[in-house]
Design an enzyme around this catalytic site. Structure first.
Site, short mmCIF file in Angstrom:
data_model
loop_
_atom_site.label_atom_id
_atom_site.label_comp_id
_atom_site.label_asym_id
_atom_site.label_seq_id
_atom_site.Cartn_x
_atom_site.Cartn_y
_atom_site.Cartn_z
N HIS A 56 -4.58 46.88 127.86
CA HIS A 56 -3.73 46.03 128.69
C HIS A 56 -4.21 45.96 130.16
O HIS A 56 -4.33 44.88 130.72
CB HIS A 56 -2.29 46.57 128.72
C1 BDR Z 1 1.41 49.21 129.93
O1 BDR Z 1 2.01 50.40 129.41
C2 BDR Z 1 1.18 51.49 129.65
O2 BDR Z 1 1.28 52.46 128.64
C3 BDR Z 1 -0.20 50.94 129.78
O3 BDR Z 1 -0.99 51.79 130.59
C4 BDR Z 1 0.03 49.59 130.41
O4 BDR Z 1 0.02 49.65 131.82
C5 BDR Z 1 1.43 48.15 128.86
O5 BDR Z 1 2.76 47.94 128.45
#
Ligand code: BDR
Ligand code: CA
Length: 314
Positions: free
Chosen positions: A239
């Site tokens: 992400h």
């Molecule tokens: C986000 O949640 C976190 O666990 C990841 O690092 C990312 O920033 C995605 O939903």
């Protein structure tokens, strides 16, 4: 001219991959990396920021900011996907945690020093940004823009049925940032989940003999194992690297102006992002939201960036 950025993050495997990209990318200068609570608690997040920077030893070391929190939170899915230390149980001992200023102070000072110049790339819960704004409300007119990983337009969450992790962890701060006049781009789950990296990514990582390669060859295979075991997926989402790319190469993304807010109370919907998409909406437009991306080009750009990080860290 290189763009100057602050990266606020909660490392986290995908945060750490985004840092690998950012710290060696010649298009930007990372002036500060500030830790926030999220995938791991405050102490671990601060350690992880220092560990990553020490291990990668980029040409220019950014300032570091320390996460602070009254309560230490631990969310099962974060532990499962990122490991108990957030970095796939890396097990590296940093010599000693440097004396660091709190992240919100580092952000406030950096923005005050260069009004209008800094982009904030927010890869975790928005706690530090909201605290910085609270500390110094004038900052909202001095930040060039914020690009942030968070939310879900269709309302499909990842930490709960309705909520995306970063907004769920601190919905009050997310709301404060969403409602602030800062120019914002939100990179929601709908888009970051479009890009699923297949297992053969491992074979295209930089050589383990480089510092970046050595680090990536630990965290990336860990992520593949964790996604298979806990989500039943044969690929991984990265992400925060996608969000970084939205800041670096916006031409690979399509955005729409939207009016967004965050639910802070709901029993089932705490942290859910809501967008007023009615024909006659009465909410004001307050952000650009990424709604589409060129999957192939973004994947290629991320892999190119990782390769480059390897070449620069032999
Ligand atoms: C986000 O949640 C976190 O666990 C990841 O690092 C990312 O920033 C995605 O939903
Ligand atoms: Ca993150």
């Amino acid at each position: 001219m290189t763009r100057r950025v602050i990266i606020d993050c909660d490392p986290g495997i995908d945060d750490s991959i985004a840092l690998c990209l950012a710290l060696f990318d010649p298009r930007i200068e990372v002036v500060a990396v500030t830790a926030t609570v999220g995938n791991v608690d405050a102490h671990q997040a601060s350690r992880n920021v220092q560990t990553i920077i020490e291990m990668l030893d980029p040409p220019r070391w950014p300032r570091m900011g320390m996460a602070r929190s009254d309560e230490d939170v631990s969310i099962t899915i974060a532990r499962e996907l990122h490991g108990t230390d957030g970095l796939g149980n890396l097990g590296v001992q940093i010599s000693e945690l440097h004396h660091q200023h709190p992240s919100d102070k580092v952000i406030a000072d950096a923005v005050r020093n260069e009004p209008g110049e800094l982009t904030i790339i927010a890869l975790g819960p928005l706690t530090n940004i909201a605290r910085a704004l609270n500390r110094d409300p004038d900052l909202s007119t001095m930040i060039d823009q914020i690009v942030m990983t968070g939310g879900s337009v269709q309302g499909i969450g990842n930490v709960s049925a309705a909520a995306e992790f970063n907004c769920f962890m601190d919905p009050e701060s997310a709301r404060a940032v969403f409602r602030s006049p800062i120019t914002k781009t939100l990179v929601p789950l709908d888009v970051t989940r479009e890009l699923i990296f297949p297992f053969d990514l491992v074979s295209r990582l930089p050589s383990q003999t480089s510092r970046a390669g050595g680090f990536l060859h630990h965290v990336v295979p860990y992520a593949f194992r964790a996604y298979r075991q806990h989500l039943g997926l044969e690929g991984i989402y990265i992400h925060d690297a996608v969000a970084l790319m939205a800041a670096l190469q916006p031409e690979l993304f399509r955005t729409e102006e939207m009016a967004g807010d965050v639910e802070t109370q709901g029993e089932l919907t705490r942290g859910m992002t809501i967008f007023d998409q009615r024909e006659h909406r009465d909410w004001r437009i307050n952000m650009d939201v990424v709604v589409d991306l060129d999957v192939i080009e973004v994947q290629a750009a991320i892999e190119r960036g990782l390769k480059y990080a390897g070449q620069q860290s032999v």
